[in-house]
Each structure stands twice: as structure tokens, then as C-alpha cells.
Design an enzyme around this catalytic site. Structure first.
Site, PDB file in Angstrom:
ATOM      1  N   MET A 188       8.996 -17.906 -11.616  1.00  0.00           N
ATOM      2  CA  MET A 188       9.269 -19.079 -12.450  1.00  0.00           C
ATOM      3  C   MET A 188      10.655 -19.567 -12.084  1.00  0.00           C
ATOM      4  SD  MET A 188       8.433 -20.692 -15.291  1.00  0.00           S
ATOM      5  CE  MET A 188       9.448 -22.013 -15.900  1.00  0.00           C
ATOM      6  N   CYS A 248      -0.086  26.897  -3.319  1.00  0.00           N
ATOM      7  CA  CYS A 248       0.161  26.595  -1.916  1.00  0.00           C
ATOM      8  C   CYS A 248      -0.755  25.494  -1.400  1.00  0.00           C
ATOM      9  CB  CYS A 248       0.030  27.849  -1.059  1.00  0.00           C
ATOM     10  SG  CYS A 248      -1.621  28.542  -1.063  1.00  0.00           S
ATOM     11  N   ARG A 293      15.943 -20.318 -18.628  1.00  0.00           N
ATOM     12  CA  ARG A 293      15.642 -19.290 -17.643  1.00  0.00           C
ATOM     13  C   ARG A 293      14.601 -18.319 -18.183  1.00  0.00           C
ATOM     14  NH1 ARG A 293      21.439 -16.673 -16.882  1.00  0.00           N
ATOM     15  NH2 ARG A 293      20.634 -16.036 -14.833  1.00  0.00           N
ATOM     16  N   HIS A 327      -8.411  17.356   9.560  1.00  0.00           N
ATOM     17  CA  HIS A 327      -7.657  18.354  10.320  1.00  0.00           C
ATOM     18  C   HIS A 327      -6.383  17.749  10.882  1.00  0.00           C
ATOM     19  CE1 HIS A 327      -6.693  20.508  14.119  1.00  0.00           C
ATOM     20  NE2 HIS A 327      -6.862  21.569  13.335  1.00  0.00           N
ATOM     21  N   ARG A 351      21.527  -6.590 -13.241  1.00  0.00           N
ATOM     22  CA  ARG A 351      20.403  -5.646 -13.340  1.00  0.00           C
ATOM     23  C   ARG A 351      20.696  -4.496 -12.384  1.00  0.00           C
ATOM     24  NH1 ARG A 351      16.582 -10.109 -10.653  1.00  0.00           N
ATOM     25  NH2 ARG A 351      17.962 -10.506  -8.928  1.00  0.00           N
ATOM     26  N   GLY A 366      10.732 -15.021  -8.313  1.00  0.00           N
ATOM     27  CA  GLY A 366       9.999 -16.193  -7.852  1.00  0.00           C
ATOM     28  C   GLY A 366       8.833 -16.590  -8.731  1.00  0.00           C
ATOM     29  N   TYR A 401       6.677  29.395  -8.237  1.00  0.00           N
ATOM     30  CA  TYR A 401       7.035  28.624  -7.057  1.00  0.00           C
ATOM     31  C   TYR A 401       5.945  27.631  -6.668  1.00  0.00           C
ATOM     32  CZ  TYR A 401       3.864  31.572  -4.302  1.00  0.00           C
ATOM     33  OH  TYR A 401       2.761  32.202  -3.809  1.00  0.00           O
ATOM     34  N   LYS A 414      16.510  -9.853 -18.219  1.00  0.00           N
ATOM     35  CA  LYS A 414      17.662 -10.746 -18.081  1.00  0.00           C
ATOM     36  C   LYS A 414      18.314 -10.972 -19.441  1.00  0.00           C
ATOM     37  CE  LYS A 414      16.992 -14.162 -15.165  1.00  0.00           C
ATOM     38  NZ  LYS A 414      16.238 -15.379 -14.810  1.00  0.00           N
ATOM     39  N   SER A 425      -1.728  33.067  -5.756  1.00  0.00           N
ATOM     40  CA  SER A 425      -1.318  31.781  -5.207  1.00  0.00           C
ATOM     41  C   SER A 425      -2.506  30.837  -5.314  1.00  0.00           C
ATOM     42  CB  SER A 425      -0.894  31.951  -3.749  1.00  0.00           C
ATOM     43  OG  SER A 425      -0.556  30.698  -3.212  1.00  0.00           O
TER      44      SER A 425
HETATM   45  P1  ADP Z   1      16.318 -15.957 -11.150  1.00  0.00           P
HETATM   46  O1  ADP Z   1      15.604 -15.183 -12.197  1.00  0.00           O
HETATM   47  O2  ADP Z   1      15.424 -16.561 -10.147  1.00  0.00           O
HETATM   48  O3  ADP Z   1      17.466 -15.212 -10.581  1.00  0.00           O
HETATM   49  P2  ADP Z   1      18.160 -17.333 -12.852  1.00  0.00           P
HETATM   50  O4  ADP Z   1      17.688 -17.636 -14.224  1.00  0.00           O
HETATM   51  O5  ADP Z   1      19.040 -16.159 -12.705  1.00  0.00           O
HETATM   52  O6  ADP Z   1      16.918 -17.256 -11.896  1.00  0.00           O
HETATM   53  O7  ADP Z   1      18.896 -18.613 -12.308  1.00  0.00           O
HETATM   54  C1  ADP Z   1      19.214 -18.757 -10.943  1.00  0.00           C
HETATM   55  C2  ADP Z   1      20.629 -19.189 -10.766  1.00  0.00           C
HETATM   56  O8  ADP Z   1      20.879 -20.373 -11.485  1.00  0.00           O
HETATM   57  C3  ADP Z   1      21.631 -18.201 -11.290  1.00  0.00           C
HETATM   58  O9  ADP Z   1      21.922 -17.213 -10.379  1.00  0.00           O
HETATM   59  C4  ADP Z   1      22.840 -19.077 -11.514  1.00  0.00           C
HETATM   60  O10 ADP Z   1      23.569 -19.181 -10.327  1.00  0.00           O
HETATM   61  C5  ADP Z   1      22.230 -20.390 -11.889  1.00  0.00           C
HETATM   62  N1  ADP Z   1      22.331 -20.515 -13.330  1.00  0.00           N
HETATM   63  C6  ADP Z   1      21.448 -20.157 -14.272  1.00  0.00           C
HETATM   64  N2  ADP Z   1      21.934 -20.418 -15.500  1.00  0.00           N
HETATM   65  C7  ADP Z   1      23.160 -20.961 -15.316  1.00  0.00           C
HETATM   66  C8  ADP Z   1      24.166 -21.417 -16.193  1.00  0.00           C
HETATM   67  N3  ADP Z   1      24.019 -21.410 -17.526  1.00  0.00           N
HETATM   68  N4  ADP Z   1      25.292 -21.898 -15.655  1.00  0.00           N
HETATM   69  C9  ADP Z   1      25.449 -21.921 -14.318  1.00  0.00           C
HETATM   70  N5  ADP Z   1      24.549 -21.521 -13.439  1.00  0.00           N
HETATM   71  C10 ADP Z   1      23.410 -21.032 -13.938  1.00  0.00           C
HETATM   72 MG    MG Z   2      19.018 -14.629 -11.266  1.00  0.00          MG
END
Ligand code: ADP
Ligand code: MG
Ligand code: MG
Length: 933
Positions: free
Chosen positions: A105, A877, A94, A456, A340, A103, A897, A23, A809
Site C-alpha cells: 500500500m 539419532c 500511512r 540415498h 523496525r 509495497g 542428547y 509502524k 537411541s
Molecule cells: P512504507 O511503509 O512503504 O515505508 P511509509 O509510510 O513509511 O511507507 O512512507 C514512506 C516515506 O514517506 C517515509 O519513509 C517518509 O520518508 C515519507 N513520509 C511518510 N510520512 C511522512 C511525514 N509525516 N512527513 C514526512 N515524510 C513522510
Molecule cells: Mg517506511
């Protein structure tokens, strides 16, 4: 000087995901190519590892100072202040590691709010409702993520207020509702932690950073990494991203959404995704409100929609991959918050790759490398309709991919009868044998309760491209009663079941399946692969039908035709059995003549189907007792027949008594029931005699270790007339094709060869037959004569074998068996799973070529063979010939081959191109280095 731990989005290296996490690296990259990303910075994974390594869990030295500096820069550029009661700066915290771990964190939003900054935010925006909405979100997220307060403690209050105010969705809550909720939430935190909610914004930030770091070693994350086999070389530690908040919840000119630059289900070149007006990020994923599909935005917010379209093309033009992105619109301004590479199904992957070449975004090589060969598996077999949630009835090994449903039948004959009458059937057996082959043809799929992935059933099913679940041990099959019992459930003949050979699941009833799609894009992609690859891809195919399928999959010839498969068909097996039972040479030759005529026809149609590509015919390989029933089966049959004979005697006694009692019975021929007359009796006697004969043959042919026994070329020494018959059939077929003007390339291959003398022995028959047939037809045959390399001695003597053999072969199934001294069935059923689990072997060597051992032997054989016969044609083969990693190795040692089962051909074609494209960087992979050395 302290180590650098923190990188502004404007300076971080967008390629360095190990350091900055996926990220963070992409936030840097997007900032640097000029996309609208909120200001922010990344704390590196190194900081995380240093922190975790410290026993007292202190933040690394200098980190906080760096963070302060970065915040200062953000403040300067935004004109806001962190903790400032005038124009407050809020941020999100984040997590993000090199591998996406969804999921693992949660993200903390709106950090920087407190009793001072909240009124400022409200004053600044003139929106009290927004202010308290942001506040209550922050308190809950921070409380949960950073302080460990369970969600439910917040939720009860939230729901209570909602209920009291009579609103369903949280958009219905008023400013004063939200204000009340915020107050309640602050109390929850105090109650749970015993401390008041931290109001100092830097304290908030520090606690959050530590919480993200700690989450890396949390149970959830550790379990996730174990489950998905994420090793430290793939992702080590998490980064922390601190991002200036932008707001999608400030009103109806605000929104938040997630999208794909193209449709990840179909690959269609249209933006795909969903958004919510007046909402904050996590609402979309949380499913609190139902989001709208992105094309709605075109009507609702046309200006924003076109900005989004611009973002989409910029993302693709830069990343050259389909992107999965997250965005927020604050008062008409679009911000990109994450991107991503999009995960797609195989169909979409293929389509987008080909279309991106046509659009000039990427070149063919890039397109090929984007598609993982194994992914194609999805496209080549029927599969269970996605999103079906039914509990499987039983579980076995995924032995041959694809899904199929049908009525269960418990023997091959019934399968054939029902199959012929147009029913869909699944053949269910404890295990299968060569004589069940006609049942395979008639079935949609095969299910066995014993045997491994190379049993088999598995091998034959894969060869035919039919789904197979093998070794489903929870099922006990009772062939006599025609039932199978699975726990509480009893399956009777005719009951519907569905099997998924890709997962090994067995279901009760008929589940809907989707047909495979060999799309135009896939054909294009594979034709590019063929242009690049050096390895040719051939198919293992034994019947004209299979050959036809192989052609459709793009096979460039047949690398292995196992001639014994032809003898197993129901109309041929009796002749084969007669041949084996024959006591005199004449008897044997009579049976052989019949077989020869049949094989000639088979060969001819194979040659025609594949013309002008090569067809490699392997002479008889398995021990001949495989064509006979087992000793136990024969003994049972004889017992039964003897019972019948007794019954006949009983009836005869009864009849003669009747004749005395009732003379008229004698005169009425209708009262003599056919099986009980004299003729019936002699038939039973004959049958018993025949079965006894077979039994003594079976006993005579008994081998302690048939896999290492009387088979392959050894048969040509004991029963030369079998190979002679086959040679004659091949050559006659070739002659007929030549006369019909069909361009044929025949290769004759001898199995199980150990010594040059064996080859010379066969060669004498080859030359004699050739002369005879050429003379008879007045033409010149031009087949090649070669050998399998599948015993260790053949590898060691490859230079000598090449004096006679025009091609090699590698039969890597047998060669693997011989190299490890692993009997395949026993190994796979008993100890191999543990070997791989305990990392003693990195994978099953019968599936993935053992490069270090078997591969080493192959490499030597190639060198020695070509020293004797420069440029000699060499292929593989064995089953591993369809496996991408093995194919890379085959390319590396310069085989000509690979030959694999027809359905693997497309995968192998793509893998062969990958092998060429990545050859410069080829090293035996690290994992292989580490394990099984
Ligand atoms: P995940 O890894 O679970 O996708 P993110 O870190 O991307 O978590 O955060 C989830 C959501 O929180 C993002 O998709 C966004 O919509 C919102 N978010 C995160 N940072 C910001 C920010 N600086 N401003 C506005 N929304 C944010
Ligand atoms: Mg996200
Ligand atoms: Mg073999």
C-alpha cells in the site's frame, strides 16, 4: 459509549502491534521515549476489521469523531490548522499491519493541500517551487492510492513537461513547471473519476482512510499474505497512521533518508544507509535520484550527522536490536518517521548479537534467542554469490545445502578417477546406491533425477556436508552414453554445471560461490549455547574424516556410526561380497578376518579423533543384498559376458583358419592378442560363473519388502559371525586405544531390536568376545551396550529392553516409517507433498518429528526405560535430531542428547540452548495442535 479506535502517539501501547500495526506501535513507542517524531495518531486494526465486515463499508461509528478530536490536538500543539488558509497543517496517511508487507500500500503525502491551503503554504515558506512540488505529489499519490488513477496517466504529463523544459531530473523543474503539472494532474483526476479533485480536507482524509482499509483485502495484499504464509494470528487488518508532515524538500538544509543502526550485511558497528538532500521520502526508494551513503553527511551536514548518530544510539539502547529506520530533516531539525527491527543476514545477526553483549546492551540469553538456529545454515556451506541472475537449467529438491560446481560425470568410478586427478566433479545419476559411495567422496556435489529428500543420495550427501539436488525430474540421465538431457540442452561428460542444494536449482556453467565463514563470533555464540543447553549434541559420522569435521563443528561425540558405510569403500566391497557369497564357514571367516582388520583400524581412528567423547557404534543394519548389484545389472553383465565368449570363439575359429592359410602367423606370438587367447577364455568363463553365483545369491536374498526384512539384529541370528566380527573389531580397537593411553568411551548399539530375547542373544556374543579380548590383552574394557529404539514393539517393551540395554537411541527415521506405515521413499515421492499442501499433515514427518504420534511413543519409552534403569542415557539419532522444533521436544521429554549430521551440529547446539531458554513456555505449538491431531 463507542469503542475506542484511535490512539494518539503519546498514548498508544508500543507493544501492541496486533492492534496498532508495527509502524504505528513503534511511532507511539518512539514518541513516548522522547524521540523527535512528528505529531500524529493511529487508527487501529480493529477499526479496519469492523469496516471490512460492514456490508456497506461504512466507517465504524464514532471513528470520524475521534479522528476530528485527534486532529484538533495536533492543530493545537503545532499551531497549524487542517484546511486552514493561514498556517496549513498537512499530514501523511500511512498503512501498517502487524507484519511488514512492503509495497502492499502506498503512502499518501501532503494531504490537506487544496486551492486555499496551497497559497498559504507558499506564503508561509516563501517558496513557490516547494509549494507546487508538494501539491503535484499529493495529487498524484492521492489520485493513485485513494482514487485508483493509474500512474501512467500522470507520468505522461510529467515527462512531457520535463522534456519541453529540457531537464533530466525533477529537481531541475521550476516553480512554474510544477504549477503547470499540478494543473494537468487535477485534470487527469477529473477525467478519470468523472468528479473534480476533492478540495475538502476532511473528505480527502476520509477517502484515504477507507482506501487504506480496502487495500487490506486488495489482490496485492491477499497474494502477498498467501505467498509469505501470513495468517490472521500473525496480522489481521491494517492500521492507518496519520502523521503531521515534515519536509525534506524545503531546501538544501533539508534531507530525507533511510538507515540501519549497524551494517546489515556484515554486522559492523557503523551506521549504514543513504540520504537525499532536498527531497521527499519516497524519492529515496523510488530511485529517481542516486542517494548518497550516510557517511557523506558527516562532511556535508556535520551537525545533522551527529544528531543522526545520537538517534542511532538511542534507538539501539531502547530496542536492543538493530533498527532499520526512516528519517527526514526539515531545516536542520531531525525527525524520525519509522523504525523496525532490521533484517540481517546470518553473519551480521551473529556478529551484532555477540557484540551487543560485549557492549552491555543485552545479555547472553537475549543474544542467543535473537538468532534463529536455522539461520546458521547460511554460514556453514559455500553459497552462490548473491545477486547472480542466471536462469536455472533445471530444478530439483533442495536435498543438502550448499552450492558447488564441477564437471558432470555419470558414474562413481569416473568421478573417482577425475576427482583423484584434481578435477572438480559433480556426480550426476538417476539415483545413487551404496556402491556409489566412492563417487561421493570424489565429488563436489551430487545431482540425481529421481528420489526425495531422504533418498540415498540426499542422506549420504547431508552426512558428508556435500551439496545435493535430488529428484530433478526434468533431467534424463543416460549412463550408457554418458549424457544427460534437459529439454533442448544435452550435457556431456565434462560439461560444467553448478548446483545449489539450498534451493534445488541446477545451472549450466560455473557460477561463482562464496566460502562459509565459521567466524570467531559464531564460536563465541555457540560456546554460550553449550553452557546453557542441557541436551548434548552429537554427530552422525561414519568415517574419521567425517568425525574430524564433526569435532570442528563442536560435536560432543558420535551418536551414530553406521558401520555398513565402511564396507562400501572400493577397497572393502570385494571382501564384503566374498563374505556374502561364501558357501562354507571357512570361506566366510576368511573374508570376515580381512574386514575385521579394516574395521578395527577405522574404529581406532574414530575413537582417537573423538577422544575423550563417546562414540556409538551401530552394528550392521541394512539387508546384505544391498552390497550386491541388482538382479537386472547381473543379468545384463552375464549377457554381455556371453557375447564376449562368443566373440572369443569366433576369433579362435579365425585364428585356426589363419594358421592353415598362413603358417607363419602361428609362429609369431605377437599376433595372438591377449584377451583372445585361451587364458582370456577361461577368465570369461570364470567371470560368468561368478556372476551367475551372485545372481543366484541375489535371487535367494530377494525380499518383497527389504525395509521390513532381513536386516539389523535379525542378521545376527542368521549370520552370527558378522556381528561377532564387528564386536571383535570394536573391542580390539578399544583395547589398543587403552594401551596407548587414549581415553575412549565406546558404546555398542544394536539396530532393529523388537524383543529382549534378541538383545540377550547379541549380549551372549558380546560377553564372550569381551572376556576373550580382556584376557588376551590383560585389561578391562568398559564399553556400554545399548539398543536402537526404532520399531514400535521396542517402544512398547522399553521397560524390558532396559534390563539389558544401558542406553537407548531413537532411530526416528525407521520409527516414523513404522508408526505411520509410510514407506519413506514412496511417501515422499508420491503423496506426502499433497498431505502437507492440503494441511492433512503440517509437515513432512521424516523432516520434522511427528510429536503427537512418534513423539508420544518416545515419551512412553523414556518413562518406561528409566523406570527400569533410573537415569538411563537416552538420545535420538534420526535425521529429525538436527531440526530445532524436534530438538525442543527432545529437551522436553528429557533426552540426554541429539545426534545429527555434522553440518547440522551448530544449528542443533543453538536450538538446544533455545529449548532450555524457552522451556517454561513450552506447549506443543498451535499449528501442530490444529493439524495432524
Ligand atoms: P512504507 O511503509 O512503504 O515505508 P511509509 O509510510 O513509511 O511507507 O512512507 C514512506 C516515506 O514517506 C517515509 O519513509 C517518509 O520518508 C515519507 N513520509 C511518510 N510520512 C511522512 C511525514 N509525516 N512527513 C514526512 N515524510 C513522510
Ligand atoms: Mg517506511
Ligand atoms: Mg534405522
Amino acid at each position: 459509549m463507542n469503542k475506542k479506535y484511535v490512539y494518539a502517539f503519546s498514548e498508544g501501547d508500543g507493544k501492541n502491534k496486533q492492534l496498532l500495526g508495527g509502524k504505528g506501535a513503534n511511532l507511539c513507542e518512539m514518541t513516548q521515549i522522547g524521540l523527535n517524531v512528528p505529531a500524529g495518531f493511529v487508527i487501529s486494526t480493529e477499526a479496519c476489521l469492523t469496516y471490512l465486515a460492514d456490508e456497506q463499508h461504512r466507517l465504524p461509528e464514532g471513528l470520524i469523531e475521534e479522528v476530528h478530536q485527534q486532529i484538533a490536538t495536533v492543530e493545537k500543539n503545532s499551531g497549524k490548522g487542517f484546511g486552514n488558509a493561514d498556517k496549513p497543517l498537512l499530514v501523511s496517511v500511512r498503512s501498517g499491519s502487524a507484519m511488514s508487507m512492503p509495497g502492499m500500500m502506498d503512502t499518501i503525502l501532503n494531504l490537506g493541500l487544496n486551492n486555499n491551503t496551497l497559497p498559504a503554504l507558499i506564503a508561509e515558506t516563501g517558496n513557490e517551487r516547494f509549494g507546487y512540488d508538494a501539491y503535484r505529489r499529493f495529487i498524484q499519490l492521492f489520485g493513485k492510492v485513494a482514487l485508483g488513477v493509474p500512474d501512467e496517466k500522470f507520468d505522461v504529463h510529467f515527462e512531457a513537461v520535463k522534456k519541453r523544459s529540457g531537464v533530466k531530473a525533477d529537481v531541475g523543474l521550476t516553480a512554474s513547471d510544477l504549477k503547470e503539472i499540478s494543473g494537468l494532474f487535477l485534470d487527469v483526476v477529473k477525467e478519470h473519476t468523472g468528479r473534480p479533485f476533492p478540495m475538502d480536507v476532511y473528505e480527502q482524509l476520509e477517502i484515504s482512510i477507507k482506501a487504506v482499509f480496502n487495500s487490506w483485502m486488495g489482490k496485492r495484499a491477499i497474494d502477498y499474505r498467501r505467498e509469505f504464509k501470513i495468517t490472521p494470528d500473525m496480522a489481521n487488518g491494517t492500521a492507518v497512521n496519520i502523521v503531521e508532515m515534515v519536509f525534506g524538500n524545503m531546501g538544501d538544509d533539508c534531507a530525507t533518508g533511510v538507515g540501519f543502526t549497524r551494517n546489515p550485511g556484515t554486522g559492523e558497528n557503523l551506521m549504514f544507509g543513504e540520504y537525499l538532500v532536498n527531497a521527499q521520502g519516497e524519492d529515496v526508494v523510488a530511485g529517481i535520484r542516486t542517494p548518497k551513503p550516510v557517511h557523506h553527511m558527516g562532511e556535508e551536514m556535520p551537525e545533522m550527522h551527529s544528531q543522526l548518530e545520537t538517534l542511532r544510539s538511542k534507538l539501539e539502547a531502547h530496542y536492543l536490536e538493530i533498527q532499520d529506520f526512516e528519517y527526514t530533516i526539515e531545516k536542520g531539525i531531525l525527525y524520525c518517521l519509522q523504525t523496525r527491527n532490521g533484517k540481517m543476514n546470518a553473519a551480521a545477526m551473529v556478529r551484532t548479537s555477540v557484540e551487543m553483549v560485549k557492549e552491555g546492551l543485552i545479555n547472553k540469553e537475549q543474544a542467543l534467542l535473537r538468532v534463529d538456529p536455522e539461520l546458521l545454515e547460511q554460514l556453514l556451506h559455500p553459497r552462490l554469490m548473491q545477486n547472480i541472475k542466471v536462469q536455472p537449467l533445471a530444478q530439483g529438491l533442495p536435498a543438502s545445502p550448499g552450492a558447488a560446481s564441477g564437471h558432470c560425470v555419470f558414474d562413481a568410478d569416473r568421478a573417482e578417477i577425475l576427482g583423484r586427478s584434481g578435477e572438480k566433479v559433480i556426480l550426476v545419476r538417476e539415483e545413487t546406491k551404496p556402491e556409489d559411495i566412492h563417487g561421493f567422496f570424489a565429488s563436489e556435489g551430487i545431482l540425481t533425477s529421481r528420489g526425495g529428500k531422504t533418498s540415498h543420495a540426499a542422506v549420504v550427501a547431508r552426512g558428508m556436508g556435500k551439496p545435493c539436488v535430488a529428484g530433478a525430474e526434468g533431467i534424463s540421465v543416460d549412463t550408457q552414453q554418458r549424457i544427460a538431457v534437459v529439454g533442448e540442452v544435452t550435457l556431456k561428460e565434462g560439461d560444467f554445471i553448478t548446483i545449489d542444494g539450498g534451493t534445488g536449482d541446477v545451472y549450466l556453467g560455473e557460477l561463482p560461490t562464496e566460502e562459509p565463514e565459521f567466524s570467531d563470533e559464531l564460536k563465541i555464540l555457540l560456546s554460550w549455547a553449550d553452557d546453557i543447553a542441557e541436551l548434548k549434541v552429537m554427530a552422525n559420522a561414519d568415517t574419521p574424516d567425517a568425525a574430524q569435521k564433526a569435532v570442528e563443528y563442536g560435536a560432543m561425540g558420535i551418536g551414530l556410526c553406521r558401520t555398513e558405510r565402511m564396507f562400501n569403500a572400493t577397497d572393502r566391497l570385494p571382501f564384503m561380497v566374498n563374505m556374502i557369497l561364501a558357501d562354507t564357514t571357512e570361506e566366510r571367516e576368511e573374508a570376515l578376518a580381512k574386514l575385521r582388520a579394516m574395521q578395527r583400524q577405522d574404529f581406532k581412528s574414530l575413537f582417537k579423533t573423538m577422544a575423550p567423547n563417546p562414540v556409538t557404534i551401530r552394528l550392521l543394519d541394512p539387508p546384505i543384498h544391498e552390497f550386491l548389484p541388482t538382479e537386472k545389472e547381473l543379468e545384463d553383465d552375464i549377457d554381455n559376458l556371453e557375447q564376449v565368449r562368443k566373440d572369443i570363439n569366433g576369433v579362435a575359429v579365425l585364428l585356426s583358419s589363419l594358421r592353415l592359410l598362413r603358417p607363419e602367423v602361428k609362429s609369431n606370438p605377437e599376433n595372438t592378442v591377449l584377451p583372445f587367447n585361451e587364458e582370456g577364455k577361461t577368465l570369461v568363463d570364470e567371470a560368468i560363473a561368478m556372476k551367475r553365483h551372485m545372481l543366484s545369491k541375489v535371487r535367494e536374498l530377494f525380499e518383497v519388502n527389504p525395509m521390513l526384512g532381513h536386516r539389523g539384529v535379525r542378521l545376527s541370528v542368521t549370520y552370527p559371525e558378522i556381528y561377532e566380527m564387528q564386536l571383535q573389531a570394536v573391542m580390539e580397537a578399544e583395547a589398543e586405544c587403552i594401551k596407548e593411553g587414549v581415553s575412549v568411551h565406546v558404546e555398542i548399539m544394536v539396530p532393529q531390536v523388537c524383543t529382549l530375547q534378541e538383545l540377550k542373544h547379541v549380549k551372549r556374543y558380546v560377553s564372550a568376545t569381551k572376556e576373550r579380548i580382556e584376557a588376551r590383552n590383560n585389561l578391562t574394557l568398559n564399553f556400554k551396550f545399548g539398543t536402537m529404539i526404532e520399531v514400535v514393539r521396542a517402544c512398547m517393551r522399553a521397560g524390558h529392553l532396559a534390563e539389558e540395554a544401558e542406553f537407548f537411541s531413537f532411530g526416528t527415521n525407521d520409527l516414523t516409517q513404522a508408526t505411520f506405515s509410510f514407506s519413506r521413499e514412496d511417501a515422499e515421492n508420491k503423496f506426502l507433498p499433497l498431505y502437507t499442501e492440503k494441511n492433512i499433515l503440517h509437515s513432512n514427518p521424516f523432516e520434522v518429528l511427528d510429536i503427537k504420534g512418534v513423539g508420544q511413543l518416545m515419551g512412553l519409552s523414556v518413562d518406561w526405560g528409566r523406570q527400569t534403569r533410573p537415569g538411563m542415557k537416552i538420545g535420538i539419532c534420526g535425521e529429525q535430531g538436527g531440526h530445532p522444533e524436534s530438538i525442543r521436544f527432545c529437551h522436553h521429554i528429557k533426552l540426554n542428547y541429539v545426534s545429527c549430521s555434522a553440518p547440522r551440529v551448530p544449528i542443533a547446539r543453538l536450538a538446544a540452548a533455545h529449548a532450555k531458554l524457552t522451556e517454561s513456555g513450552y506447549v506443543v505449538t498451535e499449528r501442530v495442535q490444529e493439524v495432524s491431531s
